[in-house]
Scaffold this motif. Structure first.
Motif, PDB file in Angstrom:
ATOM      1  N   THR A  69     -25.336  12.456  53.315  1.00 32.75           N
ATOM      2  CA  THR A  69     -26.116  12.632  54.540  1.00 32.75           C
ATOM      3  C   THR A  69     -26.062  14.064  55.044  1.00 32.75           C
ATOM      4  O   THR A  69     -26.842  14.436  55.919  1.00 32.75           O
ATOM      5  CB  THR A  69     -25.658  11.673  55.662  1.00 32.75           C
ATOM      6  N   ALA A  70     -25.169  14.876  54.505  1.00 32.00           N
ATOM      7  CA  ALA A  70     -25.100  16.297  54.871  1.00 32.00           C
ATOM      8  C   ALA A  70     -24.415  17.041  53.738  1.00 32.00           C
ATOM      9  O   ALA A  70     -23.523  16.506  53.074  1.00 32.00           O
ATOM     10  CB  ALA A  70     -24.319  16.484  56.170  1.00 32.00           C
ATOM     11  N   GLY A  71     -24.857  18.264  53.511  1.00 35.22           N
ATOM     12  CA  GLY A  71     -24.211  19.108  52.526  1.00 35.22           C
ATOM     13  C   GLY A  71     -24.881  19.085  51.171  1.00 35.22           C
ATOM     14  O   GLY A  71     -26.011  18.622  51.015  1.00 35.22           O
ATOM     15  N   GLU A  72     -24.121  19.604  50.198  1.00 37.40           N
ATOM     16  CA  GLU A  72     -24.631  19.773  48.850  1.00 37.40           C
ATOM     17  C   GLU A  72     -23.470  19.622  47.875  1.00 37.40           C
ATOM     18  O   GLU A  72     -22.353  20.049  48.173  1.00 37.40           O
ATOM     19  CB  GLU A  72     -25.232  21.175  48.746  1.00 37.40           C
ATOM     20  N   ALA A 119     -20.553  12.163  53.089  1.00 36.45           N
ATOM     21  CA  ALA A 119     -21.058  11.134  52.190  1.00 36.45           C
ATOM     22  C   ALA A 119     -20.564   9.781  52.676  1.00 36.45           C
ATOM     23  O   ALA A 119     -19.456   9.660  53.195  1.00 36.45           O
ATOM     24  CB  ALA A 119     -20.584  11.398  50.768  1.00 36.45           C
ATOM     25  N   TRP A 120     -21.392   8.777  52.495  1.00 37.67           N
ATOM     26  CA  TRP A 120     -21.055   7.406  52.873  1.00 37.67           C
ATOM     27  C   TRP A 120     -20.815   6.598  51.614  1.00 37.67           C
ATOM     28  O   TRP A 120     -21.674   6.542  50.721  1.00 37.67           O
ATOM     29  CB  TRP A 120     -22.197   6.797  53.675  1.00 37.67           C
ATOM     30  N   ALA A 121     -19.654   5.997  51.524  1.00 36.45           N
ATOM     31  CA  ALA A 121     -19.299   5.156  50.375  1.00 36.45           C
ATOM     32  C   ALA A 121     -19.806   3.738  50.611  1.00 36.45           C
ATOM     33  O   ALA A 121     -19.545   3.139  51.659  1.00 36.45           O
ATOM     34  CB  ALA A 121     -17.793   5.153  50.176  1.00 36.45           C
ATOM     35  N   ILE A 122     -20.528   3.228  49.618  1.00 39.65           N
ATOM     36  CA  ILE A 122     -20.995   1.842  49.627  1.00 39.65           C
ATOM     37  C   ILE A 122     -20.318   1.170  48.439  1.00 39.65           C
ATOM     38  O   ILE A 122     -20.498   1.589  47.294  1.00 39.65           O
ATOM     39  CB  ILE A 122     -22.526   1.751  49.504  1.00 39.65           C
ATOM     40  N   GLY A 123     -19.532   0.141  48.710  1.00 44.96           N
ATOM     41  CA  GLY A 123     -18.782  -0.549  47.670  1.00 44.96           C
ATOM     42  C   GLY A 123     -19.667  -1.275  46.674  1.00 44.96           C
ATOM     43  O   GLY A 123     -20.845  -1.530  46.931  1.00 44.96           O
ATOM     44  N   ARG A 124     -19.071  -1.602  45.537  1.00 40.43           N
ATOM     45  CA  ARG A 124     -19.774  -2.282  44.446  1.00 40.43           C
ATOM     46  C   ARG A 124     -20.487  -3.550  44.926  1.00 40.43           C
ATOM     47  O   ARG A 124     -21.675  -3.739  44.663  1.00 40.43           O
ATOM     48  CB  ARG A 124     -18.778  -2.628  43.336  1.00 40.43           C
ATOM     49  N   ASP A 125     -19.780  -4.435  45.612  1.00 39.76           N
ATOM     50  CA  ASP A 125     -20.380  -5.713  46.010  1.00 39.76           C
ATOM     51  C   ASP A 125     -21.546  -5.551  46.984  1.00 39.76           C
ATOM     52  O   ASP A 125     -22.609  -6.156  46.767  1.00 39.76           O
ATOM     53  CB  ASP A 125     -19.318  -6.660  46.558  1.00 39.76           C
ATOM     54  N   PRO A 126     -21.408  -4.761  48.058  1.00 43.10           N
ATOM     55  CA  PRO A 126     -22.573  -4.575  48.932  1.00 43.10           C
ATOM     56  C   PRO A 126     -23.753  -3.904  48.218  1.00 43.10           C
ATOM     57  O   PRO A 126     -24.911  -4.258  48.446  1.00 43.10           O
ATOM     58  CB  PRO A 126     -22.053  -3.684  50.061  1.00 43.10           C
ATOM     59  N   PHE A 127     -23.451  -2.955  47.321  1.00 46.82           N
ATOM     60  CA  PHE A 127     -24.511  -2.260  46.574  1.00 46.82           C
ATOM     61  C   PHE A 127     -25.261  -3.253  45.685  1.00 46.82           C
ATOM     62  O   PHE A 127     -26.492  -3.323  45.724  1.00 46.82           O
ATOM     63  CB  PHE A 127     -23.890  -1.134  45.748  1.00 46.82           C
ATOM     64  N   TRP A 128     -24.522  -4.036  44.891  1.00 42.75           N
ATOM     65  CA  TRP A 128     -25.172  -5.018  44.026  1.00 42.75           C
ATOM     66  C   TRP A 128     -25.886  -6.098  44.831  1.00 42.75           C
ATOM     67  O   TRP A 128     -26.964  -6.558  44.444  1.00 42.75           O
ATOM     68  CB  TRP A 128     -24.175  -5.646  43.055  1.00 42.75           C
ATOM     69  N   GLY A 129     -25.280  -6.517  45.936  1.00 42.46           N
ATOM     70  CA  GLY A 129     -25.933  -7.512  46.782  1.00 42.46           C
ATOM     71  C   GLY A 129     -27.283  -7.022  47.278  1.00 42.46           C
ATOM     72  O   GLY A 129     -28.269  -7.770  47.284  1.00 42.46           O
TER      73      GLY A 129
END
Length: 191
Positions: A69-72, A119-129
């Motif tokens: 969400t910010a940076g490079e 950066a925002w971390a989205i876990g495996r289960d929420p991502f796959w869901g």
């Protein structure tokens, strides 16, 4: 997120709204409803990284994706002699780390902040869901991963291309590899 330097921070309503805005503009996540994006944002965790720090290291197990969400950041691989090969630069609004999550594997490259980065971390289960509930997002992710694999294969440096065991003898090679990595988790929809 072992092996990387990260600074967690308290999430504010403004931070979460910014994440939802970024998700809504993402080629992958924009296929979700506002409610689905809000639910995904509620499960994500924000991290701040100083310039020069690693967000992900090549070879580590994958359990999350990151949304910048910010940076490079630079996508990097180590080379003989102690240097780094920079594959590409990614900026705010982009998704990183998805390839290793697609095959339940390890990170294929490292990610180093080139500027202060959020950066925002989205876990495996929420991502796959999210992907399973939004087939168009799965299709968009499939196209994105195929494009990135094609870019890696197009790199003229032998060090870079040797990282991916893909032959370029057929135009369908990338699609076949990507489908194999996705397994039954991805669906393909016409554009």
């Amino acid at each position: 997120m072992e092996g990387v330097l990260l600074v967690t921070r308290r999430r504010s309503q403004a931070d979460e709204q910014e994440l939802q805005r970024v998700l809504g503009a993402s080629p992958v996540f924009r296929h979700g409803s506002p409610e689905a994006l809000a639910a995904l944002a509620a499960k994500a965790a924000p991290f701040d990284y100083p310039a020069g720090s690693f967000l992900m290291r090549q070879g580590e197990p994958a359990s999350f994706v990151l949304v910048l969400t910010a940076g490079e950041v630079a996508i990097v691989s180590p080379v003989r002699g102690g240097g780094e090969l920079v594959h590409t630069i990614m900026r705010a609004g982009q998704l990183i780390g998805e390839l290793a999550l697609l095959n339940d594997g390890r990170r294929t490259a490292g990610v180093r902040a080139t500027s202060p980065t959020t950066a925002w971390a989205i876990g495996r289960d929420p991502f796959w869901g999210f992907l399973e509930a939004n087939p168009r997002a799965s299709s968009a992710l499939l196209r994105q991963v195929a494009a990135r694999l094609a870019d890696v294969q197009a790199e003229p440096d032998d060090t870079a291309t040797s990282l991916m065991p893909i032959s370029s003898d057929s135009p369908s090679t990338y699609a076949k590899l990507t489908l194999r990595l996705c397994g039954s988790r991805c669906s393909i929809e016409p554009l």
